[in-house]
Design a protein around this motif. Structure first.
Motif, PDB file in Angstrom:
ATOM      1  N   THR A 196     -14.193 -22.953   8.807  1.00 54.27           N
ATOM      2  CA  THR A 196     -12.872 -22.480   9.258  1.00 54.27           C
ATOM      3  C   THR A 196     -12.943 -21.680  10.562  1.00 54.27           C
ATOM      4  O   THR A 196     -11.957 -21.082  10.969  1.00 54.27           O
ATOM      5  N   GLY A 197     -14.128 -21.643  11.202  1.00 55.62           N
ATOM      6  CA  GLY A 197     -14.216 -21.084  12.547  1.00 55.62           C
ATOM      7  C   GLY A 197     -14.340 -19.579  12.635  1.00 55.62           C
ATOM      8  O   GLY A 197     -13.961 -18.977  13.652  1.00 55.62           O
ATOM      9  N   THR A 198     -14.918 -18.943  11.617  1.00 53.09           N
ATOM     10  CA  THR A 198     -15.028 -17.487  11.620  1.00 53.09           C
ATOM     11  C   THR A 198     -15.819 -16.970  12.816  1.00 53.09           C
ATOM     12  O   THR A 198     -15.478 -15.937  13.402  1.00 53.09           O
ATOM     13  N   ILE A 218     -18.989 -22.181  20.793  1.00 57.27           N
ATOM     14  CA  ILE A 218     -18.940 -23.629  20.573  1.00 57.27           C
ATOM     15  C   ILE A 218     -18.987 -23.850  19.070  1.00 57.27           C
ATOM     16  O   ILE A 218     -19.917 -23.404  18.399  1.00 57.27           O
ATOM     17  N   MET A 219     -17.969 -24.501  18.532  1.00 50.81           N
ATOM     18  CA  MET A 219     -17.879 -24.787  17.108  1.00 50.81           C
ATOM     19  C   MET A 219     -18.086 -26.282  16.881  1.00 50.81           C
ATOM     20  O   MET A 219     -17.380 -27.096  17.483  1.00 50.81           O
ATOM     21  N   ILE A 220     -19.043 -26.632  16.033  1.00 52.69           N
ATOM     22  CA  ILE A 220     -19.254 -28.029  15.635  1.00 52.69           C
ATOM     23  C   ILE A 220     -18.780 -28.182  14.197  1.00 52.69           C
ATOM     24  O   ILE A 220     -19.184 -27.416  13.322  1.00 52.69           O
ATOM     25  N   GLU A 221     -17.901 -29.155  13.974  1.00 53.92           N
ATOM     26  CA  GLU A 221     -17.380 -29.361  12.612  1.00 53.92           C
ATOM     27  C   GLU A 221     -17.059 -30.832  12.399  1.00 53.92           C
ATOM     28  O   GLU A 221     -16.406 -31.456  13.229  1.00 53.92           O
ATOM     29  N   ARG A 222     -17.550 -31.377  11.303  1.00 53.25           N
ATOM     30  CA  ARG A 222     -17.316 -32.784  10.953  1.00 53.25           C
ATOM     31  C   ARG A 222     -16.046 -32.961  10.124  1.00 53.25           C
ATOM     32  O   ARG A 222     -15.352 -33.971  10.232  1.00 53.25           O
ATOM     33  N   GLY A 223     -15.726 -31.981   9.273  1.00 57.60           N
ATOM     34  CA  GLY A 223     -14.610 -32.131   8.341  1.00 57.60           C
ATOM     35  C   GLY A 223     -13.262 -32.063   9.032  1.00 57.60           C
ATOM     36  O   GLY A 223     -12.910 -31.058   9.647  1.00 57.60           O
ATOM     37  N   GLU A 224     -12.503 -33.139   8.917  1.00 53.30           N
ATOM     38  CA  GLU A 224     -11.191 -33.249   9.570  1.00 53.30           C
ATOM     39  C   GLU A 224     -10.269 -32.090   9.197  1.00 53.30           C
ATOM     40  O   GLU A 224      -9.545 -31.554  10.046  1.00 53.30           O
ATOM     41  N   ILE A 225     -10.309 -31.664   7.944  1.00 58.96           N
ATOM     42  CA  ILE A 225      -9.352 -30.659   7.465  1.00 58.96           C
ATOM     43  C   ILE A 225      -9.549 -29.297   8.133  1.00 58.96           C
ATOM     44  O   ILE A 225      -8.639 -28.469   8.144  1.00 58.96           O
ATOM     45  N   PHE A 226     -10.753 -29.065   8.683  1.00 61.01           N
ATOM     46  CA  PHE A 226     -11.031 -27.743   9.245  1.00 61.01           C
ATOM     47  C   PHE A 226     -10.665 -27.608  10.720  1.00 61.01           C
ATOM     48  O   PHE A 226     -10.559 -26.489  11.233  1.00 61.01           O
ATOM     49  N   ILE A 227     -10.492 -28.727  11.418  1.00 65.54           N
ATOM     50  CA  ILE A 227     -10.281 -28.661  12.874  1.00 65.54           C
ATOM     51  C   ILE A 227      -8.999 -27.898  13.220  1.00 65.54           C
ATOM     52  O   ILE A 227      -9.004 -26.998  14.068  1.00 65.54           O
ATOM     53  N   ASP A 228      -7.908 -28.212  12.555  1.00 67.75           N
ATOM     54  CA  ASP A 228      -6.640 -27.503  12.822  1.00 67.75           C
ATOM     55  C   ASP A 228      -6.730 -26.032  12.444  1.00 67.75           C
ATOM     56  O   ASP A 228      -6.152 -25.171  13.121  1.00 67.75           O
ATOM     57  N   ILE A 229      -7.476 -25.732  11.366  1.00 72.22           N
ATOM     58  CA  ILE A 229      -7.653 -24.332  10.961  1.00 72.22           C
ATOM     59  C   ILE A 229      -8.376 -23.559  12.063  1.00 72.22           C
ATOM     60  O   ILE A 229      -7.974 -22.448  12.437  1.00 72.22           O
ATOM     61  N   ILE A 230      -9.457 -24.143  12.602  1.00 76.76           N
ATOM     62  CA  ILE A 230     -10.205 -23.473  13.682  1.00 76.76           C
ATOM     63  C   ILE A 230      -9.310 -23.261  14.893  1.00 76.76           C
ATOM     64  O   ILE A 230      -9.286 -22.175  15.487  1.00 76.76           O
TER      65      ILE A 230
END
Length: 238
Positions: A196-198, A218-230
């Motif tokens: 969630t980009g803490t 720089i945030m790397i995230e694979r899960g689609e659901i977390f991108i909008d949260i970040i």
């Protein structure tokens, strides 16, 4: 410079970064067999802990290429109990992972104990209640930006969040880690399993705080659901 989200496979996204560019990495990868994020090839759903550890060693080898020679890597990994012979058996995943990472070329600088005063109670009778997790501190070389002299036990409560992703880094834990390195303007802080980009939230706070530092995330995230949260939490548009 600006804060950036890279949406995709962690190894492929790390490959896009410049070598020797990251000052600090802070992350908590998915724990083994803890929760299913619903996409193929995810880390954490391997058949054995050995396979899980092996995958992380490969990812963190690529991470080491991207870190500066004086960089510091804070790694928080939880352990796992497995039933064996009718009793719960502790797998020692964080320490087995650390062993293989050292064999792969990392230097082990420190182990910080994160004590959780509001830890979850346990109803299981054949093991201890989990009140702490290790944060393992790795460096790329012996000359690095890690500060010495601070205690290696930190008391930081679990942080309540409005999201279903319950395994969220507390912001205070990230702040504590960043207080343990000598940061300069222009330094890049990376989280290869951003969730969630803490980490991005804390970096933004430091950049606009009372004693601001011109650092970027720089945030790397694979899960689609977390991108909008970040994006919403950290105000990142890129």
């Amino acid at each position: 410079m600006r804060d950036v989200i890279l949406h995709g496979d962690v190894y492929a996204c790390l490959d896009k970064l410049e070598d020797n560019s990251v000052a600090v990495a802070i992350t908590s990868p998915p724990y083994w067999k803890q929760r299913d994020y619903g996409f193929e090839g995810q880390i954490g759903q391997e058949n054995t802990p050995e396979e899980y550890i092996g995958k992380l060693v490969v990812v963190f080898n690529k991470l080491r290429q991207k870190m500066r020679d004086d960089g510091v890597f804070f790694l928080n990994v939880g352990d796992k109990y497995l039933p064996r012979y009718g009793k719960s058996h502790l797998l020692q995943i964080p320490y087995r992972l650390a062993y293989h990472m050292i064999k792969d070329g990392w230097y082990l600088k420190d182990i910080i104990i994160w004590y959780k005063p509001n830890h979850m109670p346990s109803s299981v009778k054949d093991r201890f209640t989990n009140t702490y997790e290790p944060v393992i501190v790795f460096v790329k070389s012996k000359n690095n930006i890690y500060k010495r002299g601070l205690g290696n036990v930190v008391k930081i409560p679990l942080q309540q969040t409005p999201w279903k992703h319950t395994a969220v880094f507390p912001e205070k834990l990230v702040e504590e880690m960043l207080n343990r390195v000598n940061l300069n303007d222009g330094d890049i802080i990376l989280d290869p399993f951003a969730g969630t980009g803490t980490v991005a939230v804390v970096v933004k706070k430091i950049r606009s705080g009372l004693f601001p530092k011109g650092i970027y995330s720089i945030m790397i995230e694979r899960g689609e659901i977390f991108i909008d949260i970040i994006k919403k939490r950290a105000g990142i548009k890129n």
